[in-house]
Each structure stands twice: as C-alpha cells, then as structure tokens.
Design a protein around this motif. Structure first.
Motif, mmCIF file in Angstrom:
data_model
loop_
_atom_site.group_PDB
_atom_site.id
_atom_site.type_symbol
_atom_site.label_atom_id
_atom_site.label_comp_id
_atom_site.label_asym_id
_atom_site.label_seq_id
_atom_site.Cartn_x
_atom_site.Cartn_y
_atom_site.Cartn_z
ATOM 1 N N GLU A 137 -28.977 14.338 3.736
ATOM 2 C CA GLU A 137 -27.678 13.906 3.204
ATOM 3 C C GLU A 137 -27.162 14.881 2.161
ATOM 4 O O GLU A 137 -25.948 15.124 2.067
ATOM 5 N N ALA A 138 -28.053 15.465 1.371
ATOM 6 C CA ALA A 138 -27.642 16.446 0.367
ATOM 7 C C ALA A 138 -27.022 17.666 1.042
ATOM 8 O O ALA A 138 -25.987 18.183 0.602
ATOM 9 N N LYS A 140 -25.699 17.720 4.009
ATOM 10 C CA LYS A 140 -24.470 17.320 4.691
ATOM 11 C C LYS A 140 -23.304 17.170 3.718
ATOM 12 O O LYS A 140 -22.186 17.630 3.979
ATOM 13 N N LYS A 141 -23.550 16.524 2.580
ATOM 14 C CA LYS A 141 -22.465 16.238 1.626
ATOM 15 C C LYS A 141 -22.170 17.395 0.683
ATOM 16 O O LYS A 141 -21.018 17.618 0.297
ATOM 17 N N HIS A 142 -23.218 18.102 0.268
ATOM 18 C CA HIS A 142 -23.059 19.105 -0.789
ATOM 19 C C HIS A 142 -23.333 20.529 -0.321
ATOM 20 O O HIS A 142 -23.164 21.466 -1.095
ATOM 21 N N TYR A 149 -29.278 17.245 -6.015
ATOM 22 C CA TYR A 149 -28.649 16.581 -4.879
ATOM 23 C C TYR A 149 -29.663 15.730 -4.110
ATOM 24 O O TYR A 149 -29.329 14.645 -3.622
ATOM 25 N N GLU A 153 -29.092 11.676 -3.574
ATOM 26 C CA GLU A 153 -28.949 11.050 -2.256
ATOM 27 C C GLU A 153 -30.196 10.294 -1.805
ATOM 28 O O GLU A 153 -30.106 9.375 -0.991
#
Length: 242
Positions: A137-138, A140-142, A149, A153
C-alpha cells in the motif's frame, strides 16, 4: 443460532459417555459438549478427551459457544493463530518471495530471542509476520516503501488480516501499535516490541550482507549500540561475528 455441533437435537448415540479420571481412575460422566468436568471422587478437573474443538481453536466467539476454555485449548489456539497469520501474510504478498522470506526470517529470529528474553510469543510472532505488511500500500499510494510509509499503511492492513482470522481485540491492538512504529523505538518500549525490533534488525543486516561483505569493526559497533535486548545482541554476535 446454536452451533449444530453443540445442539443436542443433532446428537447421536455415544454423545453421553463415561471416561476414566486420569488421577484416581474412577469413572466420570461427560456430555459431548462439556469442555471440562470435575471428578466427583477426587475433585480433579480435566478436559473432555473426546471433544473435537474444531473452530474453537481459532474462533474468538468460542468462549460464548463453549463456555470457559481449558488451558490446553488456549495454548493450541495461540499456536494455530500464529500459523494462520503466517498463511495470510503469504497470501497477501502473493509472488513477492523476497518479502515473504524476510518476514519468515524475522519470525524465526524473534522466536529465538523471545525464547531467551520472554514476552508474549503470540503477539511477537504476529508482529513479525505482519511488520512489513504495509509495503504494497505504501508503494501504491506514496510510490515509496520508506519506513514512515510502511508504518502509516501497515496497521490498517494488519488489523483486517487479524480480524479475519479471529484474533482477540487486545492482541490486534498491540500488534498494530508495534507495526505502526516498528522502525522507530519509543523511550520506554515493551518487551514484545524490543524482541521484534531486534529480530527485524538481524534480518535487515542479513539482507545487507548478501550484497556486500560486512566490515567487522562496523558490525561490532552496530551490535553493541543498536540492539534493544541482550538476547538479540547475543544472537547477532553468533550470526555475524562467529
């Protein structure tokens, strides 16, 4: 709705039986759904030898369904929880064998350190398997797997996994707290956190050593200054200095 396995309407012959007390050898009558009984002759309490606990080994509602659970089952429950979390971690990372391998090594180191230091093994191993669970998720988002991060997440993903496997709320809260700052120790950390931190540090040092031969003097300095437990420091010396 009552669990069919515990509903007497579905019982078959043999649902009420006698077994021998392990202490005095006198007969003790059990109903199929009794988790424990006390011997009327000597007073010894023991677990139903014929009971298939099944889902009770992991279901967080087992206490409501079966009543007070015996220590033997509680120990089995903790062991099974660890294995279920490990499986869910592998499913979540899918083909990312590098991160699966790292988490598995952290769990192995954590188990060895906790064996010397103590701590709640169920919490420690759950945190070990899930400590990096926020990386996908880190990224993907950041667009980054940087420590902050991961920590941002990771708890949400870990909480969902642990809820799905039926972990107790207190265990979930502590594991998520550890994951949420596992790279950044606070001033007064719990033993569970310190064991996980040292296990992760050893695994990270192992990863670094694969690409570059470690400098012995630098490694001695890291081991003497960065570890939070004596057992973690000792294990690191055994791995990197011996």
């Amino acid at each position: 709705m009552k669990c069919p396995g515990q509903d007497s309407r579905y019982w078959k012959p043999g649902a009420i039986f006698e077994t021998e007390c392990p202490e005095c050898k006198k007969p003790v009558e059990f109903f199929k759904d009794d988790t424990m009984r006390k011997c009327g002759h000597c007073g010894h309490r023991f677990v139903n030898p014929n009971m298939d606990f099944g889902c009770a080994a992991y279901c967080k509602f087992a206490d409501q369904c079966l009543g007070e659970l015996p220590p033997e089952l509680l120990a089995q429950r903790q062991e099974l929880m660890k294995d279920r979390i490990a499986v869910e971690m592998k499913k979540y990372f899918r083909q990312d064998f590098k991160r699966i391998g790292h988490a598995t090594r952290v769990a192995r180191h954590a188990e060895a350190i906790a064996g010397r230091e103590g701590g709640d093994m169920a919490v420690i191993l759950a945190a070990a398997y899930l400590h990096d669970i926020g990386i996908p998720e880190a990224e993907k988002k950041h667009g980054s797997s940087a420590a902050r991060y991961q920590e941002e997440e990771g708890p949400r993903v870990a909480r969902q996994i642990m809820e799905d496997v039926g972990a107790a709320d207190a265990m979930i809260d502590e594991v998520c707290d550890i994951i949420g700052h596992h790279h950044h120790p606070r001033e007064n950390e719990t033993l569970n956190f310190r064991v996980l931190y040292d296990a992760d540090l050893i695994a990270n040092l192992e990863d670094s050593a694969k690409s570059k031969e470690p400098d012995k003097a630098h490694m001695e300095k890291v081991i003497s200054r960065q570890f939070l437990t004596q057992a973690g420091q000792k294990r690191a010396k055994e791995i990197f200095l011996n």
